[in-house]
Write a protein that holds these residues in place. Structure first.
Motif, PDB file in Angstrom:
ATOM      1  N   SER A 111       7.741  -4.366  -2.732  1.00 51.66           N
ATOM      2  CA  SER A 111       8.945  -4.101  -3.517  1.00 51.66           C
ATOM      3  C   SER A 111       9.480  -5.356  -4.191  1.00 51.66           C
ATOM      4  N   LYS A 112       9.356  -6.503  -3.528  1.00 49.40           N
ATOM      5  CA  LYS A 112       9.874  -7.734  -4.128  1.00 49.40           C
ATOM      6  C   LYS A 112       9.028  -8.212  -5.300  1.00 49.40           C
ATOM      7  N   THR A 113       7.781  -7.746  -5.379  1.00 53.20           N
ATOM      8  CA  THR A 113       6.910  -8.113  -6.492  1.00 53.20           C
ATOM      9  C   THR A 113       6.967  -7.092  -7.617  1.00 53.20           C
ATOM     10  N   VAL A 114       6.936  -5.814  -7.259  1.00 58.86           N
ATOM     11  CA  VAL A 114       6.826  -4.764  -8.269  1.00 58.86           C
ATOM     12  C   VAL A 114       8.166  -4.443  -8.925  1.00 58.86           C
ATOM     13  N   LYS A 115       9.242  -4.388  -8.153  1.00 57.20           N
ATOM     14  CA  LYS A 115      10.535  -4.002  -8.736  1.00 57.20           C
ATOM     15  C   LYS A 115      10.996  -4.964  -9.833  1.00 57.20           C
ATOM     16  N   PRO A 116      10.957  -6.283  -9.650  1.00 55.61           N
ATOM     17  CA  PRO A 116      11.352  -7.166 -10.756  1.00 55.61           C
ATOM     18  C   PRO A 116      10.487  -6.978 -12.000  1.00 55.61           C
ATOM     19  N   HIS A 117       9.224  -6.675 -11.795  1.00 53.06           N
ATOM     20  CA  HIS A 117       8.355  -6.438 -12.945  1.00 53.06           C
ATOM     21  C   HIS A 117       8.760  -5.172 -13.693  1.00 53.06           C
ATOM     22  N   LEU A 118       9.072  -4.132 -12.943  1.00 54.87           N
ATOM     23  CA  LEU A 118       9.559  -2.899 -13.581  1.00 54.87           C
ATOM     24  C   LEU A 118      10.834  -3.154 -14.376  1.00 54.87           C
ATOM     25  N   THR A 125       9.647   4.165  -6.172  1.00 55.26           N
ATOM     26  CA  THR A 125       9.793   5.191  -5.141  1.00 55.26           C
ATOM     27  C   THR A 125       9.100   4.735  -3.874  1.00 55.26           C
ATOM     28  N   GLY A 126       9.699   5.005  -2.730  1.00 52.07           N
ATOM     29  CA  GLY A 126       9.066   4.696  -1.456  1.00 52.07           C
ATOM     30  C   GLY A 126       9.276   5.824  -0.462  1.00 52.07           C
ATOM     31  N   TYR A 127       8.298   6.026   0.396  1.00 52.74           N
ATOM     32  CA  TYR A 127       8.406   7.020   1.461  1.00 52.74           C
ATOM     33  C   TYR A 127       8.975   6.364   2.721  1.00 52.74           C
ATOM     34  N   TRP A 128       9.862   7.084   3.375  1.00 51.59           N
ATOM     35  CA  TRP A 128      10.466   6.631   4.624  1.00 51.59           C
ATOM     36  C   TRP A 128       9.927   7.500   5.761  1.00 51.59           C
ATOM     37  N   HIS A 129       9.439   6.854   6.833  1.00 49.90           N
ATOM     38  CA  HIS A 129       8.796   7.565   7.930  1.00 49.90           C
ATOM     39  C   HIS A 129       9.800   8.203   8.875  1.00 49.90           C
ATOM     40  N   ASN A 130       9.715   9.493   9.032  1.00 51.17           N
ATOM     41  CA  ASN A 130      10.437  10.183  10.096  1.00 51.17           C
ATOM     42  C   ASN A 130       9.465  10.414  11.262  1.00 51.17           C
ATOM     43  N   PHE A 131       8.797   9.358  11.660  1.00 54.67           N
ATOM     44  CA  PHE A 131       7.845   9.396  12.763  1.00 54.67           C
ATOM     45  C   PHE A 131       7.516   7.954  13.129  1.00 54.67           C
ATOM     46  N   VAL A 132       6.761   7.784  14.177  1.00 54.16           N
ATOM     47  CA  VAL A 132       6.384   6.462  14.645  1.00 54.16           C
ATOM     48  C   VAL A 132       4.881   6.272  14.456  1.00 54.16           C
ATOM     49  N   ALA A 185      18.269   0.845   6.395  1.00 51.25           N
ATOM     50  CA  ALA A 185      17.565  -0.424   6.175  1.00 51.25           C
ATOM     51  C   ALA A 185      16.776  -0.458   4.869  1.00 51.25           C
ATOM     52  N   VAL A 186      16.753   0.641   4.127  1.00 52.77           N
ATOM     53  CA  VAL A 186      16.018   0.668   2.851  1.00 52.77           C
ATOM     54  C   VAL A 186      16.672  -0.321   1.890  1.00 52.77           C
ATOM     55  N   PRO A 187      15.900  -1.263   1.345  1.00 53.58           N
ATOM     56  CA  PRO A 187      16.492  -2.280   0.468  1.00 53.58           C
ATOM     57  C   PRO A 187      16.794  -1.753  -0.930  1.00 53.58           C
ATOM     58  N   SER A 226       4.210   2.744   2.211  1.00 50.40           N
ATOM     59  CA  SER A 226       5.510   3.355   2.334  1.00 50.40           C
ATOM     60  C   SER A 226       6.536   2.251   2.468  1.00 50.40           C
ATOM     61  N   ILE A 227       7.799   2.617   2.539  1.00 50.78           N
ATOM     62  CA  ILE A 227       8.853   1.637   2.783  1.00 50.78           C
ATOM     63  C   ILE A 227       8.621   0.939   4.116  1.00 50.78           C
ATOM     64  N   ASN A 228       8.182   1.700   5.104  1.00 50.15           N
ATOM     65  CA  ASN A 228       7.940   1.129   6.434  1.00 50.15           C
ATOM     66  C   ASN A 228       6.807   0.119   6.403  1.00 50.15           C
ATOM     67  N   TRP A 229       5.724   0.432   5.692  1.00 48.62           N
ATOM     68  CA  TRP A 229       4.625  -0.525   5.576  1.00 48.62           C
ATOM     69  C   TRP A 229       5.033  -1.733   4.733  1.00 48.62           C
TER      70      TRP A 229
END
Length: 361
Positions: free
Chosen positions: A350-357, A70-77, A87-89, A338-341
């Motif tokens: 995400s590239k490290t944790v998702k394959p492990h999951l 799960t990731g949070y997407w920023h609706n702010f700057v 752009a969410v992968p 978050s997704i933005n960070w």
């Protein structure tokens, strides 16, 4: 040897002479832990390893994989990268839109695209955002509206406010195509009325509703705290709790033996254990961590440490000094702020944790 006794805690639940036992009278969607002891005229053996299982009948909504990122997407700057939702992968399974906000009406939730974000990404209209929500869903992702955040002031403290919360969130779900709601109220909540609100929302949205939560670490220190009370009271319709294992300092874990320092595998596992040993099912528990430097004021760990914590909880391997009392092979996954960070750090999290999951059995 005469036979076997099956125990739940100190209570004998079955006595058999063969190698199988049936335990009846269990309710739907209940989690039970059993141990087995052999016995004869001289006494009993030591208990075998505990086995935990959940009965059928769970109705938490949404079609999500067994392991969820799960990731949070920023609706702010802010200082993180600004992104359109498109752009969410693909590594992310569940996207939480941050945030739905309070209005002047108690319990009511509103959402609108932030004008600053729209400018930062070169123009972004409400229609484009809604199309991006639908495109994510067509890719097999789920999208929920996160309510609250660090400065959020949504208050559900009466029956009337509970009704307004349910009605307004359901209206936003229909407008934008959201699959559910994430409760991220960092300035207090009332478990009784929020439970009423979420059950009312479930009645309107149906069994596919996704309900997630993002309590701070302190909110899940004991079952008497409002967030924990809320989670247990809606356990039958709750999807995932993503506890924020950051910005919290040192805290006691489920062993109550010592205070564990944030930013360590022991902190993550010992604090997750509190939820796993006090009523939540493993498939309802996920680990919330920052995506990298800048994302939080404390508790940042390398993504490899998150993977170690998953292994420790799922199989009691790869642990630090704390080893949980049992394995939780159905541990649900990971959340990141978050997704933005994550984008700001070349998608390292995400590239490290998702394959492990995906590689966990």
């Amino acid at each position: 040897m005469t036979g076997y006794r099956v125990y739940e805690g100190t209570a004998v639940k079955a006595t058999v002479t063969g190698t199988s036992a049936t335990i009846g009278g269990l309710g739907a969607c209940e989690t039970h832990t059993y141990t087995v002891r052999a016995y004869n005229a001289q006494g009993e053996s030591a208990a075998g390893d505990p086995v935990t299982a959940t009965t059928t009948g769970c109705t938490g909504g949404g079609t999500l994989p067994a392991r969820v990122l799960t990731g949070y997407w920023h609706n702010f700057v802010n200082q993180a990268a600004e992104l359109r939702l498109s752009a969410v992968p693909d590594e992310y399974d569940l996207v939480a839109i941050a945030f739905g906000a309070a209005t002047a009406v108690p319990g009511e939730v509103a959402f609108a695209l932030d004008p600053g974000l729209a400018t930062a990404v070169g123009g972004y209209t409400d229609a484009q955002f809604r199309a991006d929500v639908q495109a994510l869903r067509e890719r097999g992702k789920k999208v929920v509206l996160s309510v609250g955040g660090e400065t959020g002031r949504v208050q559900v403290a009466s029956a009337a406010a509970a009704t307004r919360f349910a009605d307004s969130v359901h209206a936003l779900m229909r407008t934008y195509g959201f699959d559910g709601v994430d409760i991220d109220l960092e300035n207090g909540l009332n478990a009784t009325y929020m439970a009423q609100a979420l059950r009312s929302l479930r009645a309107q949205a149906g069994p596919g509703l996704i309900i997630t939560m993002a309590p701070q670490t302190i909110d899940m220190q004991s079952t008497g705290m409002e967030y924990f009370k809320l989670a247990l009271s809606i356990k039958d319709i709750l999807t995932i709790v993503h506890t924020q294992f950051y910005n919290s300092g040192s805290m006691l874990g489920c062993d109550q033996a010592q205070a564990y320092a944030q930013g360590s595998v022991d902190f993550i596992t010992a604090l997750a254990c509190l939820q796993l040993e006090n009523g939540l099912r493993p498939d309802q528990v996920a680990l919330g961590l920052p995506a990298g430097p800048g994302a939080a004021g404390g508790g940042i760990v390398a993504p490899s440490v998150v993977n170690r914590a998953l292994d420790c909880l799922a199989t009691r391997t790869n642990c630090g000094g704390f080893v949980p009392p049992r394995a939780y092979p159905d541990i649900r996954g990971v959340m990141t702020w978050s997704i933005n960070w994550d984008a700001s750090h070349d998608w390292s999290f995400s590239k490290t944790v998702k394959p492990h999951l995906e590689g966990m059995s």
